[in-house]
Design a protein around this motif. Structure first.
Motif, PDB file in Angstrom:
ATOM      1  N   ARG A 143       0.874  -0.855   0.115  1.00 34.17           N
ATOM      2  CA  ARG A 143       0.034   0.026  -0.218  1.00 34.17           C
ATOM      3  C   ARG A 143       0.585   1.092   0.111  1.00 34.17           C
ATOM      4  O   ARG A 143       1.863   1.629   0.279  1.00 34.17           O
ATOM      5  CB  ARG A 143      -0.860   0.015   0.972  1.00 34.17           C
ATOM      6  CG  ARG A 143      -1.948  -1.068   1.304  1.00 34.17           C
ATOM      7  CD  ARG A 143      -3.140  -0.779   2.158  1.00 34.17           C
ATOM      8  NE  ARG A 143      -4.220  -1.962   3.115  1.00 34.17           N
ATOM      9  CZ  ARG A 143      -4.741  -2.227   3.790  1.00 34.17           C
ATOM     10  NH1 ARG A 143      -4.300  -1.866   4.674  1.00 34.17           N
ATOM     11  NH2 ARG A 143      -5.135  -3.726   3.899  1.00 34.17           N
TER      12      ARG A 143
ATOM     13  N   GLY B 220       4.905   0.638  12.396  1.00 32.98           N
ATOM     14  CA  GLY B 220       3.779   0.075  12.533  1.00 32.98           C
ATOM     15  C   GLY B 220       3.176   0.323  11.228  1.00 32.98           C
ATOM     16  O   GLY B 220       2.029   0.009  11.190  1.00 32.98           O
TER      17      GLY B 220
ATOM     18  N   ARG C  62       3.310  -5.404  12.718  1.00 37.02           N
ATOM     19  CA  ARG C  62       2.671  -4.638  14.554  1.00 37.02           C
ATOM     20  C   ARG C  62       2.923  -5.917  15.386  1.00 37.02           C
ATOM     21  O   ARG C  62       3.041  -5.879  16.507  1.00 37.02           O
ATOM     22  CB  ARG C  62       1.232  -3.800  14.445  1.00 37.02           C
ATOM     23  CG  ARG C  62       1.269  -3.142  13.368  1.00 37.02           C
ATOM     24  CD  ARG C  62       0.231  -2.146  13.361  1.00 37.02           C
ATOM     25  NE  ARG C  62       0.010  -1.798  11.638  1.00 37.02           N
ATOM     26  CZ  ARG C  62      -0.845  -0.742  11.699  1.00 37.02           C
ATOM     27  NH1 ARG C  62      -1.863  -1.164  12.244  1.00 37.02           N
ATOM     28  NH2 ARG C  62      -1.051   0.005  10.679  1.00 37.02           N
TER      29      ARG C  62
HETATM   30  P1  AMP Z   1      -6.919  -2.923   7.090  1.00 35.78           P
HETATM   31  O1  AMP Z   1      -6.863  -4.219   6.589  1.00 35.78           O
HETATM   32  O2  AMP Z   1      -5.964  -1.632   7.165  1.00 35.78           O
HETATM   33  O3  AMP Z   1      -7.456  -3.178   8.662  1.00 35.78           O
HETATM   34  O4  AMP Z   1      -5.214  -4.119   7.588  1.00 35.78           O
HETATM   35  C1  AMP Z   1      -5.418  -5.460   8.500  1.00 35.78           C
HETATM   36  C2  AMP Z   1      -3.749  -5.379   9.747  1.00 35.78           C
HETATM   37  O5  AMP Z   1      -2.962  -4.833   8.395  1.00 35.78           O
HETATM   38  C3  AMP Z   1      -4.212  -3.929  10.293  1.00 35.78           C
HETATM   39  O6  AMP Z   1      -4.648  -4.087  11.389  1.00 35.78           O
HETATM   40  C4  AMP Z   1      -2.473  -3.732  11.132  1.00 35.78           C
HETATM   41  O7  AMP Z   1      -2.368  -4.897  11.430  1.00 35.78           O
HETATM   42  C5  AMP Z   1      -1.496  -4.265   9.120  1.00 35.78           C
HETATM   43  N1  AMP Z   1      -1.763  -3.054   8.141  1.00 35.78           N
HETATM   44  C6  AMP Z   1      -2.460  -2.815   7.742  1.00 35.78           C
HETATM   45  N2  AMP Z   1      -1.826  -2.435   6.841  1.00 35.78           N
HETATM   46  C7  AMP Z   1      -0.537  -2.271   6.927  1.00 35.78           C
HETATM   47  C8  AMP Z   1       0.576  -0.961   6.769  1.00 35.78           C
HETATM   48  N3  AMP Z   1       1.182   0.273   5.779  1.00 35.78           N
HETATM   49  N4  AMP Z   1       1.532  -0.959   7.293  1.00 35.78           N
HETATM   50  C9  AMP Z   1       1.916  -2.251   8.236  1.00 35.78           C
HETATM   51  N5  AMP Z   1       1.031  -2.557   8.558  1.00 35.78           N
HETATM   52  C10 AMP Z   1       0.112  -2.769   8.564  1.00 35.78           C
END
Ligand code: AMP
Length: 422
Positions: A112, A119, A309
């Motif tokens: 992304r 984190g 994280r």
């Molecule tokens: P999401 O689907 O965006 O809620 O992502 C689920 C999990 O992925 C989050 O709770 C983070 O632990 C991890 N995550 C999402 N985006 C990132 C990022 N850019 N860098 C590191 N970890 C991420």
């Protein structure tokens, strides 16, 4: 020419890779314990897969997706998330025909284009599970239970589970109308993104990170007040199932999730030890996604979490994450005559499955002992010309300093001692 790593990415260096292996293995184990099997999909897919499933108005699609055109002008994207590719594979491979319940997990890098910070990276590693095939609220609770159980087994405390229901498309439409009513008077004061969101997906107004937008959402209507009867019942059953499974939770109506495909249950797991909003994992139900991607109408639920994280949280809590692999023994060779016989002996030990380090470029006893110490080996095997003549080797325990003379056989004598130590 000197090259640097791309911004927002990182190398997993050898001194850390055992920690990554530990958490990845551990996730594989917990997923297997609940009957999930691993699926690996490509790191790039047709861009449209994500545009359609995550939603045109989502930040992931609008701002964060790595889109590229290949040599034949086809438009692809590096995957920003794992669910849409898994569902694409589920549909493409007719997995619904094989079983009415499909339990899949994945591990892999996601991409992304986001502002890097602690984190948050541009390439990050996610783990995730997807349960496909039932709308029973029991499965919402079970999926959450897997993640909670795993994080607790790893030793994390201070976890907070927040859940919400984003409803189904019917009740979401009523809610969107109520949100538009609520935000309309503030429209000229909102950021340009929120103005777009107002038309496309008003619930994203609740999620905006721009500081000047935040005050305007105080007192905004809650989705929970707009759920229709089946959605209300589903949510109540998820809550009571969690309670029955001894999982505490907080209902947080502000959890909207960043992607469009969620229906009903949405949740996030927050680690409180690293700042207030430190989301380790998040997920929810996506009953419409399979049909949207060309499959049948089959309900599903899943979540994804980030390894970066998780590792930060585990390190913050000083939880040990396995150990770096050290040699069983370091072979020290003295004298030119010994060399070839040593190669044969080394070969025998390795064929028995032992991890033996040896460096032919080091010849002095001192240099070899130094290397043995820094390798982390527990033993040194010392062979010189006189040992060779007597057909013996010296085995020195590098921790206690104790040394014994053993036969230079096919490696059996040394193996018997080293193996005991395993
Ligand atoms: P999401 O689907 O965006 O809620 O992502 C689920 C999990 O992925 C989050 O709770 C983070 O632990 C991890 N995550 C999402 N985006 C990132 C990022 N850019 N860098 C590191 N970890 C991420």
């Amino acid at each position: 020419m000197k090259y640097n790593i791309p911004r927002g990415t990182f190398d997993i260096l050898p001194q850390d890779s055992y920690k990554w292996q530990f958490v990845m293995d551990s996730f594989r184990k917990i997923a297997s314990r609940f009957g999930y099997e691993e699926i690996s999909t490509p790191i790039f897919e047709t861009a449209e897969l994500f545009e359609r499933s995550s939603g045109e108005s989502s930040d992931v699609v609008q701002k964060e997706m790595y889109r590229f055109t290949d040599r034949k002008e086809r438009i692809f994207a590096l995957r920003p998330e794992g669910t849409a590719p898994v569902v694409r594979s589920y549909v493409e491979n007719h997995m619904d025909v094989l079983s009415s319940r499909t339990k899949l997990y994945y591990i892999g890098p996601m991409f992304r284009y986001d502002r890097p910070q602690a984190g948050r990276y541009r390439q990050f590693y996610q783990y995730g599970i997807e349960f496909i095939g039932s709308d029973n609220p029991y499965y919402d609770a079970e999926v959450i239970a897997i993640e909670m159980l795993w994080l607790q087994e790893l030793g994390l405390k201070n976890l907070r589970l927040e859940i919400n229901s984003v409803g189904c498309p019917t009740c979401a439409a009523d809610y969107d109308a109520a949100l538009r009513e609520f935000f309309r008077p503030a429209l000229q004061d909102l950021c340009p993104d929120c103005v777009k969101r107002f038309d496309l997906k008003p619930r994203r107004l609740l999620d905006c990170k721009v500081a000047s937008c935040k005050p305007f959402r105080v007192g905004a209507p809650s989705q929970l007040d707009y759920l229709d009867a089946p959605c209300k019942e589903h949510f109540a059953k998820v809550c009571e199932s969690l309670t029955a499974m001894d999982i505490s939770y907080i209902i947080n109506p502000a959890i909207v999730r960043g992607l469009d495909y969620y229906t009903n249950t949405a949740f996030e797991i927050i680690f409180e030890g690293l700042g207030a909003q430190y989301s380790l994992a998040g997920g929810g139900r996506y009953n419409g996604l399979i049909e949207q991607i060309g499959g049948k109408s089959i309900p599903a639920i899943g979540f994804a979490g980030g390894f970066e994280r998780l590792l930060l949280a585990l390190e913050k809590e000083q939880i040990e994450l396995g150990k770096r692999i050290c040699p069983d023994a370091y072979l020290i060779c003295l004298g030119e005559k010994a060399r070839l016989a040593i190669y044969t002996y080394l070969n025998h030990l390795r064929q028995k499955g032992l991890y033996i380090e040896y460096d032919p470029d080091k010849s002095s006893l001192k240099a070899q002992f130094k290397a043995a110490d820094s390798s982390g080996a527990s033993y040194a095997i010392i062979v010189g010309d006189s040992e060779l003549e007597a057909k013996t080797v010296n085995l020195k325990n590098l921790v206690t300093g104790e040394q014994v003379s053993l036969p230079l056989d096919g490696g059996e004598a040394v193996y018997a001692i080293l193996h005991q130590d395993h």
